[in-house]
Design an enzyme around this catalytic site. Structure first.
Site, PDB file in Angstrom:
ATOM      1  N   GLU A 201      61.360  25.261  31.310  1.00  0.00           N
ATOM      2  CA  GLU A 201      60.951  24.660  30.039  1.00  0.00           C
ATOM      3  C   GLU A 201      59.769  25.428  29.458  1.00  0.00           C
ATOM      4  OE1 GLU A 201      58.892  20.752  29.934  1.00  0.00           O
ATOM      5  OE2 GLU A 201      60.551  20.146  28.655  1.00  0.00           O
TER       6      GLU A 201
ATOM      7  N   TYR B 298      60.123  24.663  20.778  1.00  0.00           N
ATOM      8  CA  TYR B 298      60.516  24.152  22.096  1.00  0.00           C
ATOM      9  C   TYR B 298      61.769  24.882  22.562  1.00  0.00           C
ATOM     10  CZ  TYR B 298      62.113  21.094  25.808  1.00  0.00           C
ATOM     11  OH  TYR B 298      62.530  20.623  27.024  1.00  0.00           O
TER      12      TYR B 298
END
Ligand code: ADP
Ligand code: MG
Length: 397
Positions: free
Chosen positions: A207, A119
């Protein structure tokens, strides 16, 4: 403003980030040519909607056993059959709400051999007043759950705006993501690239979930979500061109045409207020008396009659609205202008629900007179407290 995954990837690719080859399509008969243009033998068919959680999402029309909104295909034929099945159907994910979103566009992408899913995001960290990287080895899944259950697996790294992403920052991110060898080298180029893109394009969120380490040891951006700061859009014509209004709330689009600050909410009391602070206070007091606002709407300081009419029409067009509260403090704004705007709108679209009006400030007497003489069925209120109680009572009985 949000954009699609495929657009975000094109943008990041232009900055030199490693992304897979892919083709966006609008019709199923474009799928074969799209897949043929990719290296294969693994293809991925990805729904392009402005919401995440697509992989685990379900198509309303296809039942619970059908595959989700991101599908692997092991042949060109399979990529085509997935495309046919997915296009036009409604995908429900953890982020779309129960009504889901119609999939009007697919992105057919080269499949990657994934070793690890990580992530990485860049956002504005208001607590330190800086742009920060947020990274975790626990990629591909719900980062909120990671933050709740295993916060120690998340690194937040604010970046000094003078220095930019330093070698030290890169080393910290690489260590946190357990990147070594080729992957760590890829990180050295990738992290500054992402930061540069974020700052230059005035993003509010970038993101990448997941960022992957491939079996060959290299990094790749596998998913990308980008949001831009709406207040900076005026200086990015290229970014404005990426806007897909079919993904946005129709009422919010109409409001932005009139330069109204409008946000749709889940409640049933429509609010028309001037000034962001008064709008917040109005929403709070509606909640205090046990109801929920249907929207945030700030008509601003110097609104014209036309703007007020547009605002009122946006509120009344929302079928969820069971009552309307107009709460205006006329400072720069004149109460008579508000009154005329409301009456003009009601004449045009009618009034199916109770309307409470509270006016105060400049030309208040004239404003009240205009409303009283209009023959409209308006409940007038003296102050904010009185107004909130009256509208909640009118709606809830
Ligand atoms: P979402 O976050 O909306 O579910 P993603 O793009 O993250 O969508 O895709 C979900 C999952 O599908 C990823 O975590 C990854 O495991 C897999 N996936 C996505 N794109 C590819 C690809 N190009 N090659 C291989 N697997 C992929
Ligand atoms: Mg994802």
């Amino acid at each position: 403003m949000n954009i699609h995954e495929y657009q975000a990837k094109q943008l990041l690719k232009a900055y030199g980030a490693p992304v897979a080859e892919g083709v966006a399509i609008l019709k199923a008969d474009e799928a074969e040519a799209a897949a043929k243009s990719l290296p294969g033998p693994l293809y991925v068919v990805k729904s392009q909607i402005h919401a995440g959680g697509r992989g685990k999402g379900k198509f309303k029309e296809l039942g619970p056993d059908a595959k989700g909104g991101v599908r692997l295909a092991f042949s060109i034929e399979e990529a085509v059959s997935h495309s046919k099945e997915m296009l036009g159907n409604t995908l429900v994910t953890a982020q779309t709400g129960p009504e889901g979103k119609q999939v009007n566009r697919l992105y057919i992408e080269d499949g990657a051999d994934i070793d690890r899913e990580l992530y990485l995001s860049i956002l504005v960290d208001r607590s330190v007043g800086r742009v920060a990287f947020v990274v975790s080895t626990e990629g591909g899944m719900d980062i909120e759950a990671v933050a709740e259950h295993t916060p120690e697996k998340i690194l937040t790294l604010p970046i000094d705006p003078e220095a930019g992403v330093t070698a030290e920052d890169v080393a910290k991110i690489n260590a946190s993501l357990k990147l070594e060898g080729e992957a760590a080298k890829d990180g050295e180029t990738l992290f500054p690239i992402l930061y540069k893109a974020f700052v230059e394009k005035d993003m509010s969120l970038l993101e990448i979930n997941p960022l992957i380490v491939m079996k060959n040891g290299r990094l790749r951006v596998l998913d990308a979500k980008v949001s831009f700061d709406g207040n900076a859009l005026f200086r990015h014509e290229d970014v404005r061109a990426l806007r897909d209004t079919t993904e946005e709330d129709a009422k919010e689009i109409e409001a932005s045409k009139w330069d109204l600050a409008y946000v749709a909410l889940d409640g049933n009391i429509g609010c028309m207020v001037n000034g962001a602070g008064l709008a917040m206070a109005t929403m709070d007091i509606i909640k205090l008396y046990g109801a929920e606002p249907a929207n945030f709407l700030d008509v601003g300081g110097g609104a014209t009659k036309e703007k007020v009419t547009a605002a009122f029409k946006i509120i009344t067009a929302d079928p969820a609205v069971k009552g309307i509260l107009v709460n205006i403090f006329g400072g720069i704004m004149r109460c008579d202008v508000i009154a005329e705007g409301v009456i003009a709108a009601v004449k045009e679209v009618g009034l199916q629900v109770p309307l409470v009006v509270r006016l105060e400030g400049t030309n208040v007497e004239l404003g009240k007179k205009i409303i009283n003489e209009s023959g409209l069925n308006v409940i007038s209120a003296d102050d904010l407290d009185d107004a909130a109680q009256k509208i909640v009572k009118a709606v809830n009985g």
